[in-house]
Design an enzyme around this catalytic site. Structure first.
Site, PDB file in Angstrom:
ATOM      1  CG  ASP A  90       2.545  -2.388   9.129  1.00 19.72           C
ATOM      2  OD1 ASP A  90       2.970  -3.450   8.622  1.00 19.72           O
ATOM      3  OD2 ASP A  90       2.887  -1.459   8.378  1.00 19.72           O
TER       4      ASP A  90
ATOM      5  CB  THR B 128      -1.827   7.030  -2.885  1.00 17.47           C
ATOM      6  OG1 THR B 128      -1.262   5.876  -3.168  1.00 17.47           O
ATOM      7  CG2 THR B 128      -0.981   8.198  -3.429  1.00 17.47           C
TER       8      THR B 128
ATOM      9  NE  ARG C 179      -2.637   0.730   3.622  1.00 17.79           N
ATOM     10  CZ  ARG C 179      -3.527   0.998   4.412  1.00 17.79           C
ATOM     11  NH1 ARG C 179      -4.492   0.938   4.460  1.00 17.79           N
ATOM     12  NH2 ARG C 179      -2.771   1.306   5.675  1.00 17.79           N
TER      13      ARG C 179
ATOM     14  CG  ASP D 128       6.305  -2.752   9.890  1.00 15.59           C
ATOM     15  OD1 ASP D 128       6.921  -3.218   8.931  1.00 15.59           O
ATOM     16  OD2 ASP D 128       6.031  -1.451   9.997  1.00 15.59           O
TER      17      ASP D 128
END
Ligand code: PRP
Ligand code: URA
Length: 209
Positions: free
Chosen positions: A200, A108, A104, A203
């Protein structure tokens, strides 16, 4: 329209709590995602078709069942979807695995595809797309479009945590795709993270950042 199934099994919910916990480190996070994926595999395969056969037990011959129907393909969305593959393969060892690489764009939030490698017979398989997070839905939406473009006919989407925005997008773009979640969360924040979510996923799984 595709159905949304929230898998409320107590073991899934218990483990998800520790996955969400910010104090859970990489090793434990990875193990928990693996375990939840296995439990989700159990839940989503409840309705697989079976056919009758016979088996010779040490005592006598008897009627029995074996799986029938289409073979399965697991399609993790890289990176974080990789964390769900082994857990699923524990229960579905004959499944083939295809990979779709998407990230991603942080500004944006649009998905960018950088890799795709699929089993050659995806049109004959029931595909299970794996990604822990369904946030805006952009990544899963793109992955599913990519699979359909290459011949996929039957697709399900399995994620740990979903946001309403992502579910809505998949339902709109892919009404034929059922979605399976361990939890349906409240919303997205201004950075496109699921709230309350788990942070995340990539991560936390791989110890980056
Ligand atoms: C995360 C996650 C999903 C995507 C979800 O991946 O694993 O693929 O974001 O967001 P969306 O629904 O808004 O598209 P990310 O882009 O962070 O890449 P990574 O797995 O390589 O870390
Ligand atoms: N991707 C993640 O890894 N986490 C989120 O909350 C949203 C997208």
């Amino acid at each position: 329209m595709g159905k949304v199934h929230v898998l409320e099994h107590p073991l899934i919910q218990h483990k998800l709590t520790y996955i969400r916990d910010k104090r859970t480190g990489t090793k434990e996070f990875r193990e928990l995602v693996d375990e939840v994926a296995m439990l989700m595999a159990f839940e989503i395969t409840r309705n697989l078709p079976v056919q009758e056969t016979t088996v010779e037990t040490p005592v006598m011959e008897t009627k029995a069942s074996v799986l029938a129907g289409k073979k399965i393909g697991l399609i993790p969305i890289l990176r974080a979807g990789l964390g769900m593959v082994d857990g699923m393969l524990n229960l579905l060892p004959a499944a083939k695995v295809g990979h779709v690489g998407l990230y991603r764009d942080p500004k944006t939030l649009q998905p960018v595809e950088y890799y795709i490698k699929l089993p050659s017979d995806i049109s004959e398989r029931e595909l299970i797309v794996l990604d822990p997070m369904l946030a805006t839905g952009g990544s899963a939406n793109d992955a599913i479009h990519s699979l359909k473009k290459r011949g996929a006919k039957q697709i399900r989407l399995v994620c740990l945590v979903g946001a309403p925005e992502g579910v809505e997008l998949i339902n709109k773009e892919h009404p034929d795709v059922d979605i399976y979640l361990a939890a349906m969360d409240d919303k997205l924040n201004e950075k496109g993270y699921i709230v309350p979510g788990l942070g995340d996923a990539g991560d936390r799984l791989f110890g980056t950042k």
